[in-house]
Design an enzyme around this catalytic site. Sequence first.
Site, PDB file in Angstrom:
ATOM      1  N   ASP A  68       0.835  -1.207   0.000  1.00 47.61           N
ATOM      2  CA  ASP A  68       0.000   0.000   0.000  1.00 47.61           C
ATOM      3  C   ASP A  68       0.868   1.255   0.000  1.00 47.61           C
ATOM      4  O   ASP A  68       0.570   2.241  -0.678  1.00 47.61           O
ATOM      5  CB  ASP A  68      -0.973   0.001   1.187  1.00 47.61           C
ATOM      6  CG  ASP A  68      -0.277  -0.168   2.535  1.00 47.61           C
ATOM      7  OD1 ASP A  68       0.867  -0.668   2.580  1.00 47.61           O
ATOM      8  OD2 ASP A  68      -0.888   0.207   3.562  1.00 47.61           O
ATOM      9  N   TYR A  69       1.969   1.205   0.741  1.00 48.39           N
ATOM     10  CA  TYR A  69       2.886   2.347   0.809  1.00 48.39           C
ATOM     11  C   TYR A  69       3.524   2.597  -0.561  1.00 48.39           C
ATOM     12  O   TYR A  69       3.580   3.739  -1.041  1.00 48.39           O
ATOM     13  CB  TYR A  69       3.964   2.083   1.865  1.00 48.39           C
ATOM     14  CG  TYR A  69       4.934   3.221   2.070  1.00 48.39           C
ATOM     15  CD1 TYR A  69       4.575   4.326   2.839  1.00 48.39           C
ATOM     16  CD2 TYR A  69       6.216   3.183   1.524  1.00 48.39           C
ATOM     17  CE1 TYR A  69       5.452   5.375   3.044  1.00 48.39           C
ATOM     18  CE2 TYR A  69       7.105   4.231   1.722  1.00 48.39           C
ATOM     19  CZ  TYR A  69       6.718   5.316   2.486  1.00 48.39           C
ATOM     20  OH  TYR A  69       7.602   6.353   2.681  1.00 48.39           O
ATOM     21  N   CYS A  70       4.004   1.526  -1.205  1.00 50.82           N
ATOM     22  CA  CYS A  70       4.606   1.646  -2.544  1.00 50.82           C
ATOM     23  C   CYS A  70       3.591   2.204  -3.540  1.00 50.82           C
ATOM     24  O   CYS A  70       3.922   3.088  -4.340  1.00 50.82           O
ATOM     25  CB  CYS A  70       5.115   0.295  -3.035  1.00 50.82           C
ATOM     26  SG  CYS A  70       6.637  -0.266  -2.236  1.00 50.82           S
ATOM     27  N   SER A  99       1.091   4.127  -2.972  1.00 49.85           N
ATOM     28  CA  SER A  99       0.850   5.549  -2.702  1.00 49.85           C
ATOM     29  C   SER A  99       2.023   6.412  -3.159  1.00 49.85           C
ATOM     30  O   SER A  99       1.827   7.517  -3.673  1.00 49.85           O
ATOM     31  CB  SER A  99       0.581   5.764  -1.208  1.00 49.85           C
ATOM     32  OG  SER A  99       1.744   5.511  -0.430  1.00 49.85           O
ATOM     33  N   LYS A 100       3.251   5.915  -2.996  1.00 50.81           N
ATOM     34  CA  LYS A 100       4.426   6.703  -3.372  1.00 50.81           C
ATOM     35  C   LYS A 100       4.659   6.696  -4.882  1.00 50.81           C
ATOM     36  O   LYS A 100       5.096   7.697  -5.454  1.00 50.81           O
ATOM     37  CB  LYS A 100       5.666   6.200  -2.626  1.00 50.81           C
ATOM     38  CG  LYS A 100       5.621   6.443  -1.118  1.00 50.81           C
ATOM     39  CD  LYS A 100       5.482   7.925  -0.800  1.00 50.81           C
ATOM     40  CE  LYS A 100       5.484   8.206   0.705  1.00 50.81           C
ATOM     41  NZ  LYS A 100       5.392   9.646   1.006  1.00 50.81           N
TER      42      LYS A 100
END
Length: 222
Positions: free
Chosen positions: A176-178, A180-181
């Site tokens: 999820d972090y990847c 978003s980035k």
Amino acid sequence: MWKTIFGFILLGITYKYYYSIKNILRFNHRCILITGGAGELGKQLTELFSQNKNTKIILVDVNEESLKETKELFSDNKNIITYKCDITPPEEIPKMLKEFTEIYKIDTLITNAGLVSNRSLLQLTDTDISSTLNVNILAAILMTKYILPVMIKDKRGHIINIASIAGLMGVPNLTDYCASKFALVGFHSALRHELAIYKNIHCTCICPYFFKSNLFDGTKGY
């Protein structure tokens, strides 16, 4: 061979990062708003921009205790303002910015707030995923949308998106972090083209490597 290729990639990122910082410092910042202002990187950014005592710095963070600590850390600088706000709900963003833009002429926005779950995709709840996307990308887009008209009116501005190396390559347990980035890097790329028609409104995207921060210690925080 792959180590050599990866080494060149990191070297290129470092070179680009170094010159991004130089370009940021060339801009005469008058009032800076930093989201995630009480986190580790937020403090480093505050220290960097505090070198100019005439620059007003607004630190926005969800953690009130950390905001107090950061305020005390820079107690000799009377131009630092702290503001507690949870930017996870999108509706909070225009309210906050309306309040600020009525008082301050913000010419620099740093979208530094970040949320990390540190779990594999199948371990994430729907709420985990929504919160990460809301903070890491949706908040950045909405803050830019609402503050950009002020910059256009004043004919000056700088939007700085703090992305991540995880926005350039996939990392396990950070799906999820990847996502978003990667989205933030794409947002910046498109925005840069849209801002090309304005003479003195700039945008910068920084993709730092992972650094020492409680953000990646298995805890949620921004």
